[in-house]
Design a protein around this motif. Structure first.
Motif, PDB file in Angstrom:
ATOM      1  N   MET A   1      60.757 -74.168   7.775  1.00  0.00           N
ATOM      2  CA  MET A   1      60.056 -73.215   6.931  1.00  0.00           C
ATOM      3  C   MET A   1      60.885 -72.963   5.686  1.00  0.00           C
ATOM      4  N   GLU A   2      60.213 -72.785   4.596  1.00  0.00           N
ATOM      5  CA  GLU A   2      60.896 -72.579   3.328  1.00  0.00           C
ATOM      6  C   GLU A   2      61.224 -71.109   3.110  1.00  0.00           C
ATOM      7  N   ASN A   3      62.228 -70.892   2.266  1.00  0.00           N
ATOM      8  CA  ASN A   3      62.594 -69.538   1.840  1.00  0.00           C
ATOM      9  C   ASN A   3      62.770 -68.574   3.007  1.00  0.00           C
ATOM     10  N   GLN A   4      63.564 -68.947   3.928  1.00  0.00           N
ATOM     11  CA  GLN A   4      63.797 -68.038   5.039  1.00  0.00           C
ATOM     12  C   GLN A   4      65.277 -67.769   5.195  1.00  0.00           C
ATOM     13  N   GLU A   5      65.556 -66.607   5.635  1.00  0.00           N
ATOM     14  CA  GLU A   5      66.920 -66.234   5.962  1.00  0.00           C
ATOM     15  C   GLU A   5      66.868 -65.594   7.331  1.00  0.00           C
ATOM     16  N   SER A   6      67.633 -66.125   8.230  1.00  0.00           N
ATOM     17  CA  SER A   6      67.623 -65.621   9.591  1.00  0.00           C
ATOM     18  C   SER A   6      68.663 -64.519   9.726  1.00  0.00           C
ATOM     19  N   LEU A   7      68.227 -63.378  10.208  1.00  0.00           N
ATOM     20  CA  LEU A   7      69.113 -62.245  10.447  1.00  0.00           C
ATOM     21  C   LEU A   7      68.948 -61.803  11.893  1.00  0.00           C
ATOM     22  N   PRO A   8      69.526 -62.555  12.846  1.00  0.00           N
ATOM     23  CA  PRO A   8      69.315 -62.193  14.244  1.00  0.00           C
ATOM     24  C   PRO A   8      69.890 -60.816  14.574  1.00  0.00           C
TER      25      PRO A   8
ATOM     26  N   LEU B   1      53.396 -62.192  12.402  1.00  0.00           N
ATOM     27  CA  LEU B   1      53.178 -63.026  13.577  1.00  0.00           C
ATOM     28  C   LEU B   1      54.475 -63.287  14.319  1.00  0.00           C
ATOM     29  N   HIS B   2      55.553 -63.467  13.588  1.00  0.00           N
ATOM     30  CA  HIS B   2      56.851 -63.684  14.248  1.00  0.00           C
ATOM     31  C   HIS B   2      57.196 -62.480  15.122  1.00  0.00           C
ATOM     32  N   CYS B   3      57.004 -61.286  14.599  1.00  0.00           N
ATOM     33  CA  CYS B   3      57.255 -60.077  15.396  1.00  0.00           C
ATOM     34  C   CYS B   3      56.352 -60.040  16.617  1.00  0.00           C
ATOM     35  N   LEU B   4      55.085 -60.388  16.431  1.00  0.00           N
ATOM     36  CA  LEU B   4      54.147 -60.338  17.543  1.00  0.00           C
ATOM     37  C   LEU B   4      54.457 -61.382  18.601  1.00  0.00           C
ATOM     38  N   TYR B   5      54.824 -62.594  18.194  1.00  0.00           N
ATOM     39  CA  TYR B   5      55.163 -63.615  19.178  1.00  0.00           C
ATOM     40  C   TYR B   5      56.423 -63.236  19.932  1.00  0.00           C
ATOM     41  N   HIS B   6      57.223 -62.364  19.367  1.00  0.00           N
ATOM     42  CA  HIS B   6      58.410 -61.870  20.061  1.00  0.00           C
ATOM     43  C   HIS B   6      58.067 -60.636  20.898  1.00  0.00           C
ATOM     44  N   SER B   7      56.773 -60.414  21.178  1.00  0.00           N
ATOM     45  CA  SER B   7      56.309 -59.319  22.035  1.00  0.00           C
ATOM     46  C   SER B   7      56.679 -57.948  21.503  1.00  0.00           C
ATOM     47  N   LEU B   8      56.607 -57.783  20.207  1.00  0.00           N
ATOM     48  CA  LEU B   8      56.901 -56.481  19.625  1.00  0.00           C
ATOM     49  C   LEU B   8      55.636 -55.812  19.114  1.00  0.00           C
ATOM     50  N   SER B   9      54.495 -56.179  19.656  1.00  0.00           N
ATOM     51  CA  SER B   9      53.249 -55.616  19.139  1.00  0.00           C
ATOM     52  C   SER B   9      53.164 -54.120  19.358  1.00  0.00           C
TER      53      SER B   9
ATOM     54  N   PRO C   1      48.263 -73.071   9.673  1.00  0.00           N
ATOM     55  CA  PRO C   1      49.716 -73.323   9.642  1.00  0.00           C
ATOM     56  C   PRO C   1      50.576 -72.076   9.824  1.00  0.00           C
ATOM     57  N   ALA C   2      50.231 -70.961   9.229  1.00  0.00           N
ATOM     58  CA  ALA C   2      51.054 -69.749   9.352  1.00  0.00           C
ATOM     59  C   ALA C   2      51.140 -69.295  10.810  1.00  0.00           C
ATOM     60  N   PHE C   3      50.063 -69.429  11.545  1.00  0.00           N
ATOM     61  CA  PHE C   3      50.075 -69.049  12.956  1.00  0.00           C
ATOM     62  C   PHE C   3      50.965 -69.999  13.751  1.00  0.00           C
ATOM     63  N   GLN C   4      50.866 -71.280  13.453  1.00  0.00           N
ATOM     64  CA  GLN C   4      51.667 -72.261  14.172  1.00  0.00           C
ATOM     65  C   GLN C   4      53.147 -72.117  13.849  1.00  0.00           C
ATOM     66  N   ASP C   5      53.467 -71.877  12.583  1.00  0.00           N
ATOM     67  CA  ASP C   5      54.864 -71.729  12.174  1.00  0.00           C
ATOM     68  C   ASP C   5      55.513 -70.492  12.781  1.00  0.00           C
ATOM     69  N   ALA C   6      54.725 -69.490  13.117  1.00  0.00           N
ATOM     70  CA  ALA C   6      55.267 -68.238  13.641  1.00  0.00           C
ATOM     71  C   ALA C   6      55.412 -68.226  15.159  1.00  0.00           C
ATOM     72  N   MET C   7      54.958 -69.275  15.835  1.00  0.00           N
ATOM     73  CA  MET C   7      55.041 -69.299  17.294  1.00  0.00           C
ATOM     74  C   MET C   7      56.477 -69.153  17.774  1.00  0.00           C
ATOM     75  N   LEU C   8      56.626 -68.435  18.841  1.00  0.00           N
ATOM     76  CA  LEU C   8      57.933 -68.173  19.426  1.00  0.00           C
ATOM     77  C   LEU C   8      58.712 -69.463  19.664  1.00  0.00           C
TER      78      LEU C   8
END
Length: 195
Positions: free
Chosen positions: A1-8, A32-40, A176-183
């Protein structure tokens, strides 16, 4: 993914245990990333905040007030009637207080997922288009996509019993956005921790 910075960030308590990564990527993928991480359970509030603060960038809700209300309902069903009953803390409590049998925990999660899916099918039958409430991605889709995905991948729910949700899942799999955000696609997630 482009333009991302990971801040675990690792959050740990008796109630949850999550590894959250913040990505500077398109708006829907962040949610979607938050949601796939079960933070809904916290993300409905975040979604509402972002919609109010940036309504014209990537609108989460349609302009039509009736369609707005319809979008809130699936988000609420997922975040209050399905997700809390399948989250790790709930399943761990069942394991500790009721049964350590993994089939018992699975049956519990499947029961509440299916119950929620019945409600979602009834609710959306008159509103769905290509996706949940028409042909544009809105709030309902941001909650449904990861829930349907989790039902299939983590909890072995046969979503073919829910024809509308199966159709929506197929549509989400083409976005694509949904697929890219999958856990499973996140750099900080192993398949073992994703389940």
């Amino acid at each position: 993914m482009e333009n991302q910075e990971s801040l675990p960030t690792f959050l740990s308590s008796s109630w949850y245990n999550y590894n959250i990564t913040i990505f500077y990527i398109p708006f829907y993928q962040l949610i979607l990333h938050c949601l796939y991480h079960s933070l809904s359970f916290i993300n409905l509030s975040i979604s509402q905040y972002l919609e109010d603060k940036y309504p014209h960038h990537y609108p989460l809700l349609p302009q039509d007030i009736h369609k707005r209300a319809i979008n809130y309902q699936p988000a609420n069903i997922v975040s209050s009637s399905i997700q809390p009953l399948q989250k790790i803390a709930t399943l761990k409590c069942i394991e500790e207080k009721i049964s350590s049998d993994p089939d018992v925990k699975l049956a519990w999660a499947q029961h509440y997922i299916k119950k929620g899916f019945v409600a979602l099918e009834r609710l959306l039958k008159d509103y769905a288009g290509r996706i949940a409430t028409g042909d544009e991605v809105y709030l309902a889709d941001l909650f449904l996509a990861p829930q349907i995905h989790a039902a299939i991948k983590r909890f072995n729910v046969d979503v073919t019993r829910f024809p509308l949700l199966s159709k929506l899942n197929e549509a989400y799999n083409e976005i694509p956005a949904f697929q890219d955000a999958m856990l499973e696609k996140q750099p900080d997630t192993t398949l073992a921790s994703a389940s």
